[in-house]
Design a protein around this motif. Sequence first.
Motif, PDB file in Angstrom:
ATOM      1  N   ALA A  53      72.797  20.994  90.041  1.00 53.83           N
ATOM      2  CA  ALA A  53      74.305  20.572  90.610  1.00 53.83           C
ATOM      3  C   ALA A  53      74.395  19.067  90.463  1.00 53.83           C
ATOM      4  O   ALA A  53      75.355  18.408  90.162  1.00 53.83           O
ATOM      5  CB  ALA A  53      74.285  20.847  91.877  1.00 53.83           C
ATOM      6  N   GLY A  54      73.241  18.280  90.649  1.00 51.77           N
ATOM      7  CA  GLY A  54      73.451  16.832  90.586  1.00 51.77           C
ATOM      8  C   GLY A  54      73.619  16.478  89.222  1.00 51.77           C
ATOM      9  O   GLY A  54      74.407  15.468  88.992  1.00 51.77           O
ATOM     10  N   MET A  55      73.082  17.080  88.271  1.00 54.21           N
ATOM     11  CA  MET A  55      73.282  16.686  86.775  1.00 54.21           C
ATOM     12  C   MET A  55      74.677  17.099  86.492  1.00 54.21           C
ATOM     13  O   MET A  55      75.370  16.381  85.631  1.00 54.21           O
ATOM     14  CB  MET A  55      72.508  17.504  85.740  1.00 54.21           C
ATOM     15  CG  MET A  55      70.910  17.027  85.981  1.00 54.21           C
ATOM     16  SD  MET A  55      69.860  18.001  85.014  1.00 54.21           S
ATOM     17  CE  MET A  55      68.216  17.307  85.517  1.00 54.21           C
ATOM     18  N   LEU A  56      74.995  18.100  86.891  1.00 54.11           N
ATOM     19  CA  LEU A  56      76.616  18.396  86.701  1.00 54.11           C
ATOM     20  C   LEU A  56      77.696  17.579  87.487  1.00 54.11           C
ATOM     21  O   LEU A  56      78.689  17.169  86.806  1.00 54.11           O
ATOM     22  CB  LEU A  56      76.763  20.238  87.297  1.00 54.11           C
ATOM     23  CG  LEU A  56      76.348  21.234  86.493  1.00 54.11           C
ATOM     24  CD1 LEU A  56      76.399  22.405  87.297  1.00 54.11           C
ATOM     25  CD2 LEU A  56      77.243  21.315  85.321  1.00 54.11           C
ATOM     26  N   TRP A  57      77.225  17.023  88.567  1.00 51.53           N
ATOM     27  CA  TRP A  57      78.153  16.171  89.200  1.00 51.53           C
ATOM     28  C   TRP A  57      78.213  14.752  88.231  1.00 51.53           C
ATOM     29  O   TRP A  57      79.197  14.367  88.029  1.00 51.53           O
ATOM     30  CB  TRP A  57      77.525  15.864  90.469  1.00 51.53           C
ATOM     31  CG  TRP A  57      78.493  14.993  91.543  1.00 51.53           C
ATOM     32  CD1 TRP A  57      79.430  14.158  91.215  1.00 51.53           C
ATOM     33  CD2 TRP A  57      78.269  15.015  92.773  1.00 51.53           C
ATOM     34  NE1 TRP A  57      79.912  13.629  92.194  1.00 51.53           N
ATOM     35  CE2 TRP A  57      79.158  13.824  93.116  1.00 51.53           C
ATOM     36  CE3 TRP A  57      77.311  15.468  93.843  1.00 51.53           C
ATOM     37  CZ2 TRP A  57      79.391  13.806  94.643  1.00 51.53           C
ATOM     38  CZ3 TRP A  57      77.530  15.115  95.260  1.00 51.53           C
ATOM     39  CH2 TRP A  57      78.467  14.236  95.564  1.00 51.53           C
TER      40      TRP A  57
END
Length: 393
Positions: A205-209
């Motif tokens: 999720a952090g990478m997607l953000w």
Amino acid sequence: MNGADTAWIIVATALVLFMTLPGLALFYGGLVRARNVLSVFMQCFAIACLMSVLWLAFGYTIAFGDGNAYWGGLGKAFLNGVGADSLSGTIPEILFFAFQMTFAIITPALIVGAYVERISFGFVMTFSGLWMLLCYAPVVHWIWGGGLLAGGEGALFADAVNDFAGGIVVHETAGLAALVIAVVLGGRRKKNVPPHNPGFVMLGAGMLWVGWFGFNGGSQLAADGGAAMALTVTHLSAATASLTWAAWERIKYGKASLVGMVTGTIAGLASITPASGSVGPIEALIIGGIAGIMCQEMCWVIKEWLNIDDTLDVFAVHGIGGMFGIIMLALFGHASWTAQLGGLVVVGVFTLVVTFVLVKLVALVFPIRVSEEDEITGLDLASHGERAYDHAS
């Protein structure tokens, strides 16, 4: 050519690919059981490779060729006539091709979340390739390629659909396709199994953000204040949706989970995607704040009320989030109600029909579902002959 614009879109292209590899792969991989994590990684990675080749061959020309209102034709197949010196606005057209290619990669990859743990790999690859060419690419042409929904003479509506970075083009199409496959495929044998690695989910999720800054900020196709605003409102919506999801979860269940909070992040990102080129910070807070609660409730509606095993909530988070952002543009006065709602309906019906037909046709050649024995064993071993852990559960 503008050097600053070109440099920014090169970075944005890398960021959007980073969303799929490894962002989405980790996000989805952490949510499944340990015996299926490599199958999810494989599906995301293989889709990225196949879509790249197909986008070169036919996807780009269908989406951005000089055809008619319905499709772009085949004039730019295999990048015919596109060289290093060709321009698209202020950037090289080959760079525009690459930037849009990363969108064509992540859109079918989003659908993976609906069918994990029970689908055959041959079906995934065949369906994903055909769906990108026959569903996604035409919709891109309609909205971003000057086609059916782009407004003006020959278009369905006088006003253009306002979809800055893909509320309809990416999230509605992927969400509805996910719903169709989940219904046809049927549920898993064993549901309600906790994610095997919430840490993976948070990392993904952090990478997607971070990658979403390229997704939305890059859609400005320029290094200017519009790109900066798109990046900023994207961040604010994601942050707010994370907080409201976690708060609503605590009110309902007494505890706020990590997996829940980061799912809220994705809901906020999907919802701001179509609006990020038009809204300001306060409007972004409103969009994200509502999305965090609304998408959480839709997860319950789809799984519990409708009893559809959209395993990783693709429709509830991406489909509903993207469509919500499209509607909020009209509510805030940034777009025509007729165009926004009309675009949702036209693309929605098209996506449902094309997806259903493709599912049925591909299933004639490749079995859509693995055997009961393979599902129990896990797709890592059954489909790929590998195992992520010594003792996968």
